[in-house]
Write a protein that holds these residues in place. Structure first.
Motif, short mmCIF file in Angstrom:
data_model
loop_
_atom_site.label_atom_id
_atom_site.label_comp_id
_atom_site.label_asym_id
_atom_site.label_seq_id
_atom_site.Cartn_x
_atom_site.Cartn_y
_atom_site.Cartn_z
N ARG A 10 0.91 -1.38 -0.12
CA ARG A 10 0.16 -0.03 0.04
C ARG A 10 0.95 1.13 0.09
O ARG A 10 0.43 2.32 -0.73
CB ARG A 10 -1.02 0.08 1.29
N THR A 11 1.89 1.21 0.64
CA THR A 11 2.85 2.28 0.64
C THR A 11 3.47 2.61 -0.65
O THR A 11 3.46 3.74 -1.23
CB THR A 11 4.08 2.06 1.83
N VAL A 12 3.96 1.43 -1.33
CA VAL A 12 4.41 1.73 -2.60
C VAL A 12 3.32 2.39 -3.50
O VAL A 12 3.66 3.07 -4.50
CB VAL A 12 4.95 0.34 -3.10
N VAL A 13 2.28 1.79 -3.59
CA VAL A 13 1.16 2.45 -4.56
C VAL A 13 0.97 3.92 -4.27
O VAL A 13 0.73 4.44 -5.13
CB VAL A 13 -0.15 1.45 -4.22
N THR A 14 0.87 4.18 -2.94
CA THR A 14 0.72 5.37 -2.70
C THR A 14 1.54 6.37 -3.20
O THR A 14 1.35 7.45 -3.78
CB THR A 14 0.58 5.76 -1.15
N ARG A 15 3.09 6.11 -2.87
CA ARG A 15 3.99 6.76 -3.72
C ARG A 15 3.86 6.76 -5.14
O ARG A 15 4.09 8.03 -5.83
CB ARG A 15 5.46 5.99 -3.12
N ALA A 16 3.31 5.82 -5.72
CA ALA A 16 3.51 5.80 -7.04
C ALA A 16 2.15 6.63 -7.53
O ALA A 16 2.31 7.34 -8.83
CB ALA A 16 3.16 4.37 -7.77
N THR A 17 1.16 6.54 -6.97
CA THR A 17 -0.11 7.61 -7.35
C THR A 17 0.21 9.09 -7.12
O THR A 17 -0.56 9.77 -7.94
CB THR A 17 -1.44 6.94 -6.60
N GLU A 18 1.08 9.25 -6.14
CA GLU A 18 1.21 10.63 -6.09
C GLU A 18 1.92 11.18 -7.39
O GLU A 18 1.61 12.30 -7.90
CB GLU A 18 2.18 10.99 -4.90
N GLY A 19 2.93 10.63 -7.91
CA GLY A 19 3.76 11.11 -9.10
C GLY A 19 4.66 12.26 -8.84
O GLY A 19 4.43 12.80 -7.85
N PRO A 20 5.72 12.39 -9.89
CA PRO A 20 6.50 13.44 -9.55
C PRO A 20 5.97 14.84 -9.64
O PRO A 20 6.14 15.60 -8.87
CB PRO A 20 7.50 12.99 -10.69
N GLU A 21 5.12 15.03 -10.46
CA GLU A 21 4.55 16.32 -10.74
C GLU A 21 3.73 16.57 -9.67
O GLU A 21 3.56 17.73 -9.23
CB GLU A 21 3.60 16.50 -11.94
N ARG A 22 3.33 15.64 -8.86
CA ARG A 22 2.28 15.98 -7.57
C ARG A 22 3.04 16.40 -6.32
O ARG A 22 2.68 17.06 -5.83
CB ARG A 22 1.51 15.06 -7.26
N LYS A 23 4.02 15.64 -6.42
CA LYS A 23 5.12 15.83 -5.40
C LYS A 23 5.91 17.35 -5.43
O LYS A 23 6.22 18.10 -4.55
CB LYS A 23 6.21 15.05 -5.34
N GLU A 24 6.01 17.78 -6.71
CA GLU A 24 6.51 19.16 -6.90
C GLU A 24 5.57 20.19 -6.54
O GLU A 24 6.04 21.43 -6.15
CB GLU A 24 6.79 19.33 -8.33
N ASP A 25 4.31 19.76 -6.40
CA ASP A 25 3.14 20.86 -6.27
C ASP A 25 3.19 21.12 -4.49
O ASP A 25 2.53 21.92 -4.24
CB ASP A 25 1.75 20.43 -6.68
N ARG A 26 3.96 20.23 -3.87
CA ARG A 26 3.72 20.29 -2.38
C ARG A 26 4.32 21.50 -2.04
O ARG A 26 5.49 22.09 -2.44
CB ARG A 26 4.14 19.25 -1.63
#
Length: 264
Positions: A248-264
């Protein structure tokens, strides 16, 4: 083709992560095509979901992430006792029909059984061993919801004929862990992710168990069977639960995606 379990290296050996990844994904690059985006957000960018990501996660994630070398089972044993498990073997990924017994493969087939990943763990005393597996499915939310209902409400998760297979590991404490040694099992059909997670446990000394018990029954208060007394229901569910949590942790990280992480 018969699959050979991959033995764990001794403490002095180290295996590069890139090599380990190949164990799960060598020659299967074409499978990445199944992960093509099918949903898009308001801006037209691909929309990552657990269902779009899972198609590639099974062969793109390092094995040490999917199956950690050690698992901590705080409160996972009988009476809330702590448990700890060490990985002793990992098998190459395999088609469902090759690994799963016919009845289980047939029960999963309506949801599009894609691939099976497996590893075997030993408890801290080396008296019990547990094979944990993740079956990646090729379906949508409705398909997994229907499969969950068939297993959970329909009782297929506790049907002995659908018990998941054991993974023996020659040269390890799990060398004699075959199907006749299976003592307890746990199967969970996830609906948030197209994956079925299972755990199946047994004694490390190779003794046969004529009447295996589903983990839920073996963990029930007052049970006096050998699997229950040895805590093997707790072993099967405890290992499976922790591998599921990691997934579940792996899936959560994958669904966030690079572009979503940059928006934080």
């Amino acid at each position: 083709m018969q699959l050979r379990p991959v033995r764990e290296p001794r403490r002095t050996a180290r295996v590069p992560a890139a090599v380990v990844c190949l164990v799960l994904g060598l020659g299967l690059i074409a499978g990445a095509a199944a992960g093509a985006w099918v949903l898009r957000g308001p801006d037209g960018a691909p929309d990552r979901t657990a269902y779009t990501e899972a198609a590639t996660l099974w062969h793109s994630t390092p094995v040490d992430t999917l199956f950690p070398r050690t698992l901590a089972g705080e409160g996972a044993g009988p009476g809330g006792a702590d448990r700890a498990w060490t990985r002793v073997a990992v098998a190459p990924d395999a088609p469902c029909a090759t690994v799963l017994q016919p009845q289980l493969a047939a029960a999963l087939a309506p949801a599009g059984c894609l691939r099976v990943l497996r590893a075997t763990y030993a408890d801290a005393t080396s008296s019990s061993v547990t094979t944990v597996g993740m079956v990646f499915m090729e379906t949508d939310t409705a398909g997994m919801t229907a499969l969950h209902a068939r297993f959970t409400d329909g009782g297929l998760d506790e049907d002995p004929d659908l018990m998941p297979p054991a993974l023996a590991a020659p040269g390890t404490v799990a060398a004699r862990f075959g199907n006749v040694q299976r003592a307890s099992w746990h199967v969970k059909v996830l609906t948030e992710v197209p994956v079925v997670v299972y755990g199946v446990s047994g004694f490390a000394d190779g003794r046969a168990v004529p009447r295996p018990q589903p983990a839920r029954q073996a963990m029930a208060k007052g049970q006096t069977t050998a699997p229950a007394q040895a805590g093997l229901g707790h072993e099967a569910q405890g290992v499976a639960d922790r591998v599921e949590k990691g997934l579940r942790t792996v899936v959560t990280r994958a669904t966030e995606g690079p572009e979503r992480k940059e928006d934080r």
